[in-house]
Design an enzyme around this catalytic site. Structure first.
Site, mmCIF file in Angstrom:
data_model
loop_
_atom_site.group_PDB
_atom_site.id
_atom_site.type_symbol
_atom_site.label_atom_id
_atom_site.label_comp_id
_atom_site.label_asym_id
_atom_site.label_seq_id
_atom_site.Cartn_x
_atom_site.Cartn_y
_atom_site.Cartn_z
ATOM 1 N N GLU A 44 2.513 6.895 -7.346
ATOM 2 C CA GLU A 44 3.124 6.292 -8.604
ATOM 3 C C GLU A 44 3.526 7.561 -9.681
ATOM 4 O OE1 GLU A 44 -0.041 2.912 -9.138
ATOM 5 O OE2 GLU A 44 1.077 1.865 -7.964
ATOM 6 N N CYS A 53 7.656 3.991 -3.120
ATOM 7 C CA CYS A 53 6.793 3.459 -1.791
ATOM 8 C C CYS A 53 6.161 4.084 -0.541
ATOM 9 C CB CYS A 53 7.246 1.803 -1.457
ATOM 10 S SG CYS A 53 7.793 0.687 -2.825
ATOM 11 N N GLU A 55 6.036 3.808 2.372
ATOM 12 C CA GLU A 55 7.587 3.052 3.594
ATOM 13 C C GLU A 55 8.413 3.788 3.986
ATOM 14 O OE1 GLU A 55 6.060 0.465 1.674
ATOM 15 O OE2 GLU A 55 6.386 -1.635 3.124
HETATM 16 N N1 THU Z 1 3.859 -0.392 -2.405
HETATM 17 C C1 THU Z 1 4.335 0.010 -1.520
HETATM 18 O O1 THU Z 1 4.054 0.992 -1.600
HETATM 19 N N2 THU Z 1 5.145 -0.565 -0.324
HETATM 20 C C2 THU Z 1 4.720 -1.805 -0.196
HETATM 21 O O2 THU Z 1 5.457 -2.700 1.056
HETATM 22 C C3 THU Z 1 5.066 -2.703 -2.012
HETATM 23 C C4 THU Z 1 4.177 -2.125 -2.535
HETATM 24 C C5 THU Z 1 3.817 -0.169 -3.756
HETATM 25 C C6 THU Z 1 4.568 0.540 -4.669
HETATM 26 C C7 THU Z 1 3.298 0.484 -5.786
HETATM 27 O O3 THU Z 1 2.660 1.432 -6.315
HETATM 28 C C8 THU Z 1 2.168 -0.748 -5.230
HETATM 29 O O4 THU Z 1 2.574 -1.157 -4.721
HETATM 30 C C9 THU Z 1 2.373 -2.088 -6.541
HETATM 31 O O5 THU Z 1 3.892 -2.818 -5.862
#
Ligand code: THU
Length: 130
Positions: A44, A53, A55
């Protein structure tokens, strides 16, 4: 490589997530056809729109390491619900890992298996630009 190893790598990656704002710690691990595992976590930023994210971290890292043939992608969050990839990640998965099996893993040792077609039906993809 057994599937449990892939899942353990996703769990391990979730512990490295940099998520001071959401405190939602996601781990991913992608398995290549050659048997290599590459991990990713969410990263983040105080400028929220820059958050990446787990993935996409995993897939982009894999590409940077010269890997481009993926058979499985495991996604883990330490909670009882399954966590599905966001819309942006789905689009990236269609592009980079169209044949991968997606494993959603919760903290009850349960696995939900999905195809890429299931997570993003009717996708816009490279074939549309051919
Ligand atoms: N996030 C992911 O890394 N993967 C997901 O499948 C859903 C959301 C992260 C993005 C952000 O840092 C936090 O989770 C909240 O949305």
């Amino acid at each position: 490589m057994n599937e449990n190893e892939l899942i353990q790598k996703a769990i391990e990656a979730s512990k490295r997530a940099y998520a001071p704002y959401s405190k939602f710690y996601v781990g991913a691990a992608v398995l290549t056809k050659s048997g290599k595992i590459i991990q990713g976590c969410n990263v983040e930023n105080a400028s929220y729109g820059l958050c990446n994210c787990a993935e996409r971290t995993a897939l982009f890292s894999a590409i940077a390491q010269g890997e481009n043939d993926f058979v499985k992608l495991a996604i883990y969050v330490d909670r009882p619900q399954f966590t599905a990839p966001c819309g942006a990640c789905r689009q990236v998965i269609v592009e980079l890992a169209p044949n991968a099996e997606i494993l959603l893993v919760n903290n009850k040792n349960e696995i939900k298996r999905l195809s890429v077609e299931q997570v993003l039906p009717y996708s816009f993809n490279s074939a549309d630009l051919a």
